[in-house]
Structures are given as structure tokens and as C-alpha cells.
Write an enzyme that holds these catalytic residues in place. Structure first.
Site, PDB file in Angstrom:
ATOM      1  CG  HIS A   1      -1.793   1.171   1.375  1.00 18.19           C
ATOM      2  ND1 HIS A   1      -3.132   1.150   1.084  1.00 18.19           N
ATOM      3  CD2 HIS A   1      -1.532   2.437   1.802  1.00 18.19           C
ATOM      4  CE1 HIS A   1      -3.664   2.344   1.310  1.00 18.19           C
ATOM      5  NE2 HIS A   1      -2.703   3.140   1.758  1.00 18.19           N
ATOM      6  CD  GLU A   2       1.604   3.626   3.616  1.00 15.84           C
ATOM      7  OE1 GLU A   2       1.818   4.681   2.986  1.00 15.84           O
ATOM      8  OE2 GLU A   2       0.571   3.434   4.273  1.00 15.84           O
TER       9      GLU A   2
ATOM     10  CG  HIS B   1       0.388   8.947  -6.860  1.00 11.91           C
ATOM     11  ND1 HIS B   1      -0.752   9.224  -6.152  1.00 11.91           N
ATOM     12  CD2 HIS B   1       0.364   9.774  -7.929  1.00 11.91           C
ATOM     13  CE1 HIS B   1      -1.438  10.171  -6.760  1.00 11.91           C
ATOM     14  NE2 HIS B   1      -0.775  10.532  -7.842  1.00 11.91           N
TER      15      HIS B   1
ATOM     16  CG  HIS C   1       0.276   6.286  -0.704  1.00 12.58           C
ATOM     17  ND1 HIS C   1      -0.752   6.966  -1.311  1.00 12.58           N
ATOM     18  CD2 HIS C   1      -0.280   5.694   0.395  1.00 12.58           C
ATOM     19  CE1 HIS C   1      -1.873   6.804  -0.617  1.00 12.58           C
ATOM     20  NE2 HIS C   1      -1.617   6.028   0.420  1.00 12.58           N
TER      21      HIS C   1
END
Length: 607
Positions: free
Chosen positions: A461-462, A468, A465
């Protein structure tokens, strides 16, 4: 003073940055920025190149100086760093308000859009339009008295958010639970017991010492057979930073929240919004508070029947009524009974080094990007590593720091933050650098840290980010990476990456038994895949409960009634909660996402 924070041509020298460097560096960059802004706003016919691009550079320079300070305050909090951070926050907030209320700068941006808008590329138009929106939200059009009040409120809100974070960190660090009777350890995995024994030894205490960090909390909730141990740790966790002691029966409004909510409401009203939720939605995709609340209510309505069945199944399996501190434990036992697999049974298959190697292999397959550790980079803790992202020709295109383990001086949770924002301006270019932070259990001795599958999901998940942020192709810092993205869309890349931890093509890449090196067996893999939707309705309702509480606090605030935290939370729980709340639960006092993070009136973005 040779101030490492002012060296903007290389990675932050975390090994040399001291608390004493913070204020002088910030004062220097703010003074330089103010002088340059005076020159830029004196133009009579500004252009994107002569005004907007230079302002982007000023914002980049400020971010480069401040980002390491804010990061160290979160991951290496000390008395000196905390004092320095608190000393700087008013300076930064004052500058931010001053910039947002700069009428000459706003006029310059409006002139650029009017005279050059048709010839600007989409990214340039976005930069200018976002800035004009933000000028309005900062009160640029207000009368002088209202502008001054806006600045006062913004200053106080920044101070309150900082104090809220400090209280949560301090409350967690201050607590420990001693165990001297070995029978209380029943069910706990060996790595958790070893960690507690080492912590007791370090503290000079007999037996085992359990601290209130996130991995310890999650492990005890899911594994400890002792209901007393589970309850004690649960109560300590849900009463962190609350105004009254853990044994009290009712949460009285946290004084920070009680002051913060009215000030957020006042800020919104000053610039023409009915409430803070509507103010926040000005930078999001959702069009109205009504739309957000209808979305959450509809999702809750669809989940409730399944969640009631899931809760009933758990109580039937346990053979008794369940309390909140029983849920994770019996959930794990029921999942193991149905699927013959559990998070703790999976842990030996997910040593952190193997998980990272598999994650990097996946990123290469998906995006053609290599990941390579770079030794010798200054870090804030010996466990931190730095990695370069490489294009197919092995040229660096970005980088990231990884800080994987829980520490007493580190904020709980997991997050990605900007270290360096990408830019490609006439003044030069900069490659993006991310800071990826998790709170996994640190290894004891020579053994690697072993992750649960849930923790593997958190890492992915991190990293979503991080991708991104790092894979941006935008030239302008204010809209590069996660910047300028609607907050209710910002969770998309992170949740996209989560899906890969369930893929049968990926699990062999990220798993290798810590002793044998064998990947997750096919039969266990199939059983794991079967757990993907286990208790999904209960999990979804928990997120809806948090999101609805957050949004209703900010959308329905009435100044005459005050914060109404208890009443709002109770009302939400009556509508959407299936699991009875513990009478001592004072979760709002540690709900950092909305009271000291960026998710105020925005927690719904996770759904």
C-alpha cells in the site's frame, strides 16, 4: 553555521541534521522567498515563465528545507527536535497564510490565465487554476480584519494539530504491560515473546514487557489467549491521549478536539462556506456533503446484513458474547478453522528481505523499473535503507528511504511522505525522493523481521503511494506526484498495489520460509486466497464508522452545541456498528488521521 538543511543539491544529510539547524534554515529560506516574491509581484505584465515558474521554484526550495524537519519530528522524535519543530511551525504557518492572501500575486496569476491561458499546456493551466482556487480558500478577498483573523485561526490550528500528534506519541511511549506469569503468554508467537523479553531485560524488569506500539497491539489482539492481557492492551490503545485516565468510564471531549473543531468551522465560514466539510470538498472530487454522506450510508446499508451474519458466526464459534477485545482473536481462530491458515502461521513465509525482493521484482515486471540499494546515504536510524529507482538503462529516475521498524520515538502507523518533490524548471531539475515508513516488529538477534500477510499488504500500500510520487512526469512541484491530486482520489495507487499481494503469480515472489527458503506451498496459497473476503463486511463497516464520524463532525458542526464528539460517535455507531463498543473506548483522542493528519472530512477516501 554550516547548515545541512540549506544544501539543496543533494539528498538531505540526515546523519548530520540537528534540531539547532531547523529555525536558522527556515528563516533563511523564508526571507529569501519573501524578497523574491516582492520582485516577482512588481511585474506589470507577468507571464507563466516570469511569474508562475519562479514561484514554483520558491515552493520547491521551502519544501526541501522543511521536509527533513517534519520527517525527523515524526520518526526520530526527541525533546530537542520537538522544541525546534514547534518553534518553526508558527513561522511556516504565517508564511503560508501570507502567501495565500497575497493579492498582488493572485492578480498576477489571474493575468497569466487571462492573457496566456489559450497557449498554456494542460499542466500549466492546472498549476494556475489550482493556485487561484487556493488564493480564494486562503481568504485573499477578505477585508483586512477578516484576513487577520484567518491568520490567527490558521496559526492556532497548526499548533493544535502538532500537540495532538505529540500527545498520541507520548501516551503510547509511556505505557507498558509487565508479564511475570508465563501462562499469560499462551498463544503469542515466539518473535513477540522474544521482543518482550528483550524489552524487559533492557528495562531491568523480570519476565516480559509489552510496549504499546502498533505491531505489539495487533499481535496481542489476534494471538493472546489471555483475555486479561487482550483487554489491558486494548484499553490502553483506545484510551491513548484521552483527557482522563484509562479506568474512567466516559470519554469527555478531548480539549484539543474541543478547540480544534470550532476553529475549523470558523475558518470555513470566514471564506464563505457553511462548514468545514464543504470547505474541504473545494479541493476534492465529491461535489457536496450530501453526496458523501449518501455514499457512506448506501455502503453501510449494503454491508450491514452480511456484517451481522459475520458477527453472529463469530459469537457462535466462540460460544459466548464477544467484547471488542475479543474480535481479532476469535476472528483469527475462526479463519484458521475454516481455511486452515492464520496470519501467525504465515509469518515465517514472509521475511522482510524476501518480501522486498519480490516487491522490487514485481515493480520491474509491471513498469520496467529497477530498484537498487545505495549504501553510504545519511539516514536517521541504522535500520533505514536508501534505494534508487532505475530506468531500463540503469539511470536513476527517483529514490526512496525505507524505515520499516517500530521505535519508541516514532509515530505509529504507516505512511509515505515527500522527501524531494520532482521538478523540471528553468532553474534546474530534481528527481523525486520518497520516504516510506512502516512500523513492523524489529528483528531480534540475527533473525530477519517476519511479516504477517496483512503487514505485507501495508508495505505494498505505502509503496503504491511511493510510486505515485516517484513516477510522476509532471514538471511543476505543486502538481507533481501526489500534489494537486484530489484528496478523495489519492488512495487509488496505494489500493491498486494492494491487489498484487493476493495474486498467485506474485505470492511465490514475496514468500520464502525463514528456515527452508521454500515459497508458500500451493495448498497454503489457495487457503490464503480463500481468506480474502473473510469478515470483509465487518472490516468495511469499521471504515465506514470512522469515515462517517469524521465527516459528520465537520459537516454538521453547530457552534452553539460545541464539538459533540461523544454524541456524534454514538449516533454513527447506532446506525452502522455491529460490534458493541467498549464503554471506555475513547478512540477520537488518538484519531490522528483527521485531527493532525490530512484527512479531516476526507477519511471517506479510503472507501
Amino acid at each position: 553555521m554550516n547548515n545541512p538543511l540549506l544544501d539543496l543539491d543533494s539528498l538531505p544529510a540526515f546523519g548530520r541534521i540537528e534540531a539547532a539547524h531547523a529555525r536558522p534554515a527556515l528563516e533563511k529560506v523564508l526571507a529569501d522567498n519573501r524578497a523574491r516574491l516582492a520582485e516577482l509581484t512588481a511585474q506589470t505584465r507577468p507571464t507563466f515563465a516570469s511569474l508562475v515558474a519562479p514561484v514554483e521554484e520558491l515552493s520547491y526550495r521551502l519544501s526541501r528545507v522543511w521536509s527533513p524537519v517534519g520527517h525527523l519530528n515524526a520518526v526520530a522524535n526527541s525533546a530537542d527536535m520537538r522544541e525546534a519543530y514547534n518553534d518553526c511551525v508558527p513561522l511556516l504557518t504565517a508564511y503560508s497564510s501570507e502567501l495565500g492572501q497575497n493579492a498582488a500575486l493572485q492578480a498576477g496569476y489571474a493575468y497569466v490565465l487571462e492573457h496566456e491561458g489559450a497557449s498554456l499546456d494542460p499542466a500549466q493551466v492546472k498549476v494556475v487554476q489550482n493556485a487561484l482556487r487556493d488564493f480564494r480558500l486562503a481568504g485573499v478577498d477578505l477585508a483586512p480584519e477578516a484576513k487577520a483573523r484567518y491568520r490567527e485561526v490558521a496559526q492556532r490550528l497548526a499548533q493544535l494539530a502538532t500537540k495532538f500528534s505529540e500527545n498520541v506519541l507520548d501516551a503510547g511511549s509511556a505505557y507498558s504491560r509487565s508479564v511475570t506469569d508465563g501462562s499469560e503468554l499462551a498463544g503469542l508467537p515466539a518473535n513477540a515473546i522474544d521482543r518482550a523479553a528483550a524489552d524487559a531485560l533492557e528495562a531491568g524488569e523480570p519476565g516480559w514487557l509489552f510496549k504499546l506500539d502498533q505491531p505489539t497491539y495487533l499481535t496481542i489482539m489476534a494471538s493472546a489467549e489471555s483475555p486479561e492481557l487482550r483487554r489491558d492492551i486494548y484499553e490502553a490503545w483506545v484510551t491513548r491521549a484521552s483527557e482522563v485516565g484509562p479506568s474512567a468510564g466516559r470519554f469527555d471531549n478531548n480539549p484539543i478536539i474541543a478547540e480544534l473543531l470550532p476553529l475549523r468551522h470558523e475558518l470555513a465560514r470566514l471564506v464563505g462556506f457553511d462548514n468545514f466539510a464543504d470547505y474541504a470538498l473545494a479541493t476534492r472530487m465529491a461535489k457536496s456533503s450530501k453526496q458523501v454522506l449518501a455514499f457512506l450510508d448506501d455502503l453501510a446499508r449494503r454491508c450491514l446484513p452480511a456484517a451481522r451474519r459475520e458477527f453472529s458466526d463469530l459469537e457462535e464459534f466462540a460460544g459466548r458474547k464477544l467484547d471488542a477485545w475479543d474480535m481479532a482473536f476469535y476472528g483469527e481462530r475462526l479463519q484458521e478453522s475454516r481455511f486452515k491458515v492464520s496470519q501467525e502461521a504465515l509469518r515465517p513465509y514472509f521475511p522482510l528481505p524476501k518480501v522486498l525482493a519480490g516487491l522490487f521484482a514485481l515493480v520491474h515486471r509491471l513498469y520496467g523499473i529497477g530498484v537498487r540499494e545505495r549504501p553510504g546515504v545519511g539516514v536517521w536510524d541504522p535500520a533505514v535503507r536508501y534505494y534508487d529507482l532505475l530506468d531500463p538503462n540503469e539511470r536513476p529516475i527517483a529514490g526512496f528511504f525505507l524505515d520499516p521498524y517500530s521505535r519508541a520515538e516514532k509515530r505509529s502507523g504507516a505512511w509515505m511522505d515527500e522527501c524531494v518533490v520532482a521538478k523540471s524548471l528553468p532553474t534546474g531539475t530534481a528527481l523525486p525522493v520518497a520516504q516510506l515508513v512502516c512500523n513492523f516488529t524489529a528483528p531480534v538477534g540475527a533473525a530477519p523481521s517476519l511479516l504477517t500477510h496483512d503487514e505485507v499488504t501495508t508495505l505494498f500500500h505505502e509503496f503504491g503511494h511511493g510510486l505515485h510520487h516517484m513516477l510522476t512526469r509532471v514538471a511543476y512541484p505543486s502538481i507533481a506526484g501526489i500534489n494537486g491530486v484530489a484528496w478523495d482520489a489519492v488512495e487509488l495507487p496505494s489500493q491498486f498495489m494492494e491487489n498484487f499481494v493476493w495474486r498467485p503469480e506474485v505470492l511465490p515472489l514475496i514468500s520464502a520460509h525463514v528456515d527452508s527458503g521454500e515459497p508458500l506451498p500451493i495448498d497454503m496459497l489457495q487457503r490464503l486466497l480463500g481468506t480474502r473476503t473473510f469478515n470483509a463486511a465487518l472490516d468495511t463497516l469499521r471504515q465506514i464508522e470512522l469515515a462517517s464520524f469524521d465527516f459528520e463532525l465537520h459537516a454538521n458542526f453547530e457552534p452553539s452545541a460545541g464539538a459533540r464528539v461523544v454524541e456524534t460517535l454514538a449516533g454513527v455507531r447506532r446506525r452502522v456498528a455491529v460490534v458493541p463498543a467498549a464503554p471506555f473506548n475513547r478512540m477520537p483522542a488518538s484519531f490522528a488521521h483527521i485531527f493532525s493528519g490530512g484527512y479531516a472530512a476526507g477519511y471517506y477516501s479510503y472507501k
